[in-house]
Design a protein around this motif. Structure first.
Motif, PDB file in Angstrom:
ATOM      1  N   GLY A   1      14.040 -13.032   1.689  1.00 23.20           N
ATOM      2  CA  GLY A   1      12.684 -12.632   1.594  1.00 23.20           C
ATOM      3  C   GLY A   1      12.523 -11.361   1.523  1.00 23.20           C
ATOM      4  O   GLY A   1      13.379 -10.391   1.189  1.00 23.20           O
ATOM      5  N   GLY A   2      11.178 -10.750   1.350  1.00 21.04           N
ATOM      6  CA  GLY A   2      11.033  -9.273   1.082  1.00 21.04           C
ATOM      7  C   GLY A   2       9.462  -8.793   1.522  1.00 21.04           C
ATOM      8  O   GLY A   2       8.956  -9.581   2.350  1.00 21.04           O
ATOM      9  N   GLY A   3       9.021  -7.972   0.894  1.00 16.45           N
ATOM     10  CA  GLY A   3       9.494  -7.394  -0.410  1.00 16.45           C
ATOM     11  C   GLY A   3       9.457  -8.395  -1.518  1.00 16.45           C
ATOM     12  O   GLY A   3       9.015  -9.464  -1.513  1.00 16.45           O
ATOM     13  N   THR A   4      10.277  -7.936  -2.725  1.00 20.25           N
ATOM     14  CA  THR A   4      10.272  -9.018  -3.768  1.00 20.25           C
ATOM     15  C   THR A   4      11.758  -9.100  -4.127  1.00 20.25           C
ATOM     16  O   THR A   4      12.242  -8.443  -5.043  1.00 20.25           O
TER      17      THR A   4
ATOM     18  N   PHE B   1       4.147  -6.392   5.944  1.00 22.55           N
ATOM     19  CA  PHE B   1       5.951  -6.574   5.864  1.00 22.55           C
ATOM     20  C   PHE B   1       6.571  -5.203   5.688  1.00 22.55           C
ATOM     21  O   PHE B   1       5.872  -4.434   5.250  1.00 22.55           O
ATOM     22  N   ASN B   2       7.808  -5.406   6.098  1.00 25.62           N
ATOM     23  CA  ASN B   2       8.714  -4.090   5.686  1.00 25.62           C
ATOM     24  C   ASN B   2       8.998  -4.170   4.287  1.00 25.62           C
ATOM     25  O   ASN B   2       9.903  -4.639   3.720  1.00 25.62           O
ATOM     26  N   SER B   3       7.837  -3.487   3.363  1.00 26.48           N
ATOM     27  CA  SER B   3       8.294  -3.559   2.084  1.00 26.48           C
ATOM     28  C   SER B   3       7.976  -2.120   1.587  1.00 26.48           C
ATOM     29  O   SER B   3       7.216  -1.564   1.996  1.00 26.48           O
ATOM     30  N   HIS B   4       8.538  -1.540   0.384  1.00 20.80           N
ATOM     31  CA  HIS B   4       8.579  -0.347   0.019  1.00 20.80           C
ATOM     32  C   HIS B   4       8.446  -0.194  -1.594  1.00 20.80           C
ATOM     33  O   HIS B   4       9.441  -0.792  -2.080  1.00 20.80           O
ATOM     34  N   GLU B   5       7.601   0.428  -2.060  1.00 12.65           N
ATOM     35  CA  GLU B   5       7.558   0.537  -3.434  1.00 12.65           C
ATOM     36  C   GLU B   5       8.766   1.092  -3.938  1.00 12.65           C
ATOM     37  O   GLU B   5       9.158   2.434  -3.452  1.00 12.65           O
TER      38      GLU B   5
ATOM     39  N   HIS C   1      13.858   1.458   7.807  1.00 14.99           N
ATOM     40  CA  HIS C   1      13.632   2.257   6.159  1.00 14.99           C
ATOM     41  C   HIS C   1      14.998   1.922   5.579  1.00 14.99           C
ATOM     42  O   HIS C   1      16.302   2.014   6.024  1.00 14.99           O
ATOM     43  N   PRO C   2      14.713   1.643   4.210  1.00 18.98           N
ATOM     44  CA  PRO C   2      16.097   0.988   3.308  1.00 18.98           C
ATOM     45  C   PRO C   2      17.232   2.057   3.514  1.00 18.98           C
ATOM     46  O   PRO C   2      18.407   1.614   3.555  1.00 18.98           O
ATOM     47  N   GLN C   3      16.839   3.467   3.253  1.00 18.83           N
ATOM     48  CA  GLN C   3      17.910   4.363   3.272  1.00 18.83           C
ATOM     49  C   GLN C   3      18.528   4.407   4.918  1.00 18.83           C
ATOM     50  O   GLN C   3      19.892   4.580   4.761  1.00 18.83           O
TER      51      GLN C   3
ATOM     52  N   VAL D   1       7.504  -3.971  -6.539  1.00 17.42           N
ATOM     53  CA  VAL D   1       7.029  -3.075  -7.370  1.00 17.42           C
ATOM     54  C   VAL D   1       5.736  -2.357  -6.971  1.00 17.42           C
ATOM     55  O   VAL D   1       5.565  -1.174  -7.332  1.00 17.42           O
ATOM     56  N   ARG D   2       4.865  -3.017  -6.318  1.00 16.05           N
ATOM     57  CA  ARG D   2       3.713  -2.410  -5.601  1.00 16.05           C
ATOM     58  C   ARG D   2       3.337  -3.036  -4.340  1.00 16.05           C
ATOM     59  O   ARG D   2       3.404  -3.981  -3.992  1.00 16.05           O
ATOM     60  N   LYS D   3       3.019  -2.104  -3.367  1.00 16.37           N
ATOM     61  CA  LYS D   3       2.786  -2.504  -2.017  1.00 16.37           C
ATOM     62  C   LYS D   3       1.407  -3.120  -2.193  1.00 16.37           C
ATOM     63  O   LYS D   3       0.243  -2.389  -2.259  1.00 16.37           O
TER      64      LYS D   3
END
Length: 409
Positions: free
Chosen positions: A91-94, A46-50, A310-312, A38-40
Motif C-alpha cells: 500500500g501507499g502512497g502509490t 496517510f504517510n505519503s510524500h510527493e 519519513h522515507p529518507q 505523484v501528488r498529495k
C-alpha cells in the motif's frame, strides 16, 4: 519496554511469562508501505510524500528503498520466525509507481525470506493515473493476484476537487486493464464529496457496478486532521444527504449481489478481502516500509511497532540496523478495546471464542460490558457471537468506547 527498540532486546524478552496467555498465535499477514505519490491529495492523512524529480521513470530512489525494505524485513525475522504468511498488501502512497523490475525484485525478496502460503492473497494498491497495460501484465506475472484501484469517483469535476491525477476516462480505462489481467480486484470509491448530489453518487456507484468488480470499498469522505481539507474545508453534502447516499448504496449493492461485511466493504460471494479480514479479526501483521505499523503476538504479550515515517530517515535507519521508531507492549487492560475497535466493524461480528484466542483473556473480562451492550440494543443477544446490531452499527464509536478500561467506570 519503555520504547526500547527491538534490536536492543533479545527475542527471549518477548517470550517471558506475562499477564495474558494465548492458546495459539493468530494468522500472520505482511504489509509493505510505499511512501511516494505523484501528488498529495487534500483529503489524505496517510504517510505519503510527493516525489520531487525530473518526471522520469526513476524520480524516486527505487533501488535504495527496495534495499531498505529487505534490510527491515531481515531485522524483523526473529520476531516472526517460522510463521506462515497468509496475505500480503502493498500500500501507499502509490505503489503502482514501482517499475515492473522493482516490483518483481520486491516479491522475490519476500519469497526468499518469508514462508508465503502457496495461495497467499497478494494485493497491490494502484492509482488509475499510473496504469500501463504492459507494466500491469508484468505485475501479474510477478505474483500480484489482487489489485485495489483508487477510483474515488468517475466524475472528472469531483476528481479534480479531490486532487486526483486521473479523470473519469482514465478511471474506466484502468479498470479495463485490470479486468484483462486480474480476476480479483477492488474498486475504492468515496461519497459525500464536495458539492456532490445524490444523483451523482448514484451514477458513480452504478458505473462501478457495471464493471462487476469482485469487491467494492465505499467510503464516506471525512475531513481528517492534518490534511488540506481539514485546514480549508470544502462544501460537502449535509448529514441528511450523506445518510441518503449511504442508505441507497446499501440497497443498490445488495440488489447487485454484494454483501456488506464491514463498515465500508462490499463483496461478491467468496471475494472478501482476506488481508483486511485478518486486521478486523485481530490477527497479526508485520509492517515494513516508512511509517508502517506492526502487531505481533507472542504467547504472553502483544507487541505494536511503528517504523520511521519519513522515507529518507527510514532508509537511513534500516541501513544501520533498526528502522523502528516506536515500540510498546499492549497493556492487558487495553486489549478488549483494541480488539473491539476491529471486530465490531464487521457486520456479522466474530465468534465469541476469537476474543479469548486473540487477546489471551477470558470472556468473563468483558461479560458486564457485553450484557450492557445487549441491554442497550447495541449488541446481538447471542453468547456464541460478538456482533453489533443495526443500531450498534449506527452508533459504532459509542459501542466501541464501552470497552475502554476507564478508572472512573
Amino acid at each position: 519496554m519503555s520504547g526500547i527498540p527491538q534490536s536492543v532486546l533479545p527475542v527471549q524478552n518477548f517470550l517471558r511469562p506475562g499477564k495474558i496467555s494465548l492458546p495459539a498465535l493468530p494468522p500472520m499477514s505482511l504489509y509493505v508501505h510505499f511512501p511516494w505519490c505523484v501528488r498529495k491529495c487534500p483529503y489524505c492523512d496517510f504517510n505519503s510524500h510527493e516525489w520531487r524529480g525530473d518526471g522520469g521513470a526513476q524520480a524516486f530512489p527505487e533501488q535504495a528503498y527496495l534495499d531498505a525494505l529487505r534490510q527491515d524485513l531481515e531485522q524483523a525475522l526473529p520476531l516472526v520466525w517460522g510463521r506462515p504468511v497468509h496475505t500480503v498488501f502493498i500500500g501507499g502512497g502509490t505503489p503502482s509507481l514501482l517499475s515492473a523490475a522493482g516490483l518483481d525484485r520486491l516479491l522475490s525478496d519476500l519469497r526468499a525470506l518469508l514462508p508465503l502460503d502457496a495461495d497467499a492473497e497478494i494485493t497491490m494498491e494502484a492509482n488509475p493515473g499510473t496504469f500501463e497495460a504492459d507494466k500491469f501484465r508484468s505485475f501479474r506475472a510477478s505474483g500480484i493476484n489482487r489489485l485495489s484501484i483508487g477510483i474515488q469517483s468517475f466524475n472528472s469535476e469531483h476528481l479534480k476537487a479531490l486532487g486526483r491525477i486521473h479523470d473519469g476516462d482514465e478511471a474506466r480505462h484502468a479498470i479495463e486493464i485490470a479486468q484483462a489481467n486480474f480476476d480479483n480486484f477492488n474498486l475504492d470509491l468515496m461519497f459525500a464529496l464536495p458539492n456532490q448530489t445524490l444523483a451523482q453518487c448514484q451514477q458513480d456507484v452504478e458505473t462501478a457496478i457495471s464493471f462487476a468488480p469482485p469487491h467494492l470499498s465505499l467510503y464516506h469522505l471525512t475531513l481528517e486532521p492534518n490534511t488540506q481539507f481539514h485546514k480549508y474545508p470544502p462544501t460537502v453534502p449535509d448529514d441528511d444527504t450523506a445518510a441518503d447516499m449511504q442508505d441507497w448504496i446499501a440497497e443498490r449493492t445488495a440488489a447487485a449481489g454484494y454483501g456488506r461485511y464491514e463498515v465500508s466493504a462490499y463483496a461478491q460471494p467468496h471475494r472478501r478481502a482476506k488481508h483486511n479480514l485478518n486486521y478486523w479479526e485481530f490477527g497479526d501483521y508485520l509492517g515494513i516500509g516508512a511509517g508502517a505499523h506492526s502487531k505481533i503476538s507472542f504467547p504472553h504479550r502483544v507487541l505494536r511497532q511503528v517504523r520511521h515515517k519519513h522515507p529518507q530517515r527510514y532508509m537511513e535507519t534500516a541501513a544501520t540496523g533498526n528502522a523502528i521508531q516506536e515500540e510498546r507492549e499492549v497493556d492487558a487492560r487495553d486489549l478488549p478495546f483494541e480488539f473491539m475497535l476491529n471486530a465490531l466493524r464487521l457486520t456479522d461480528g466474530v465468534k465469541s471464542e476469537i476474543f479469548a484466542d486473540r487477546t489471551g483473556l477470558p470472556m468473563a473480562k468483558i461479560g458486564k460490558v457485553l450484557a450492557a451492550g445487549v441491554e442497550k440494543g447495541l449488541l446481538v443477544d447471542d453468547p456464541q457471537r460478538i456482533a453489533p446490531t443495526e443500531l450498534g452499527q449506527r452508533f459504532l464509536n459509542d459501542l466501541q468506547e464501552m470497552f475502554l478500561d476507564r478508572d472512573d467506570k
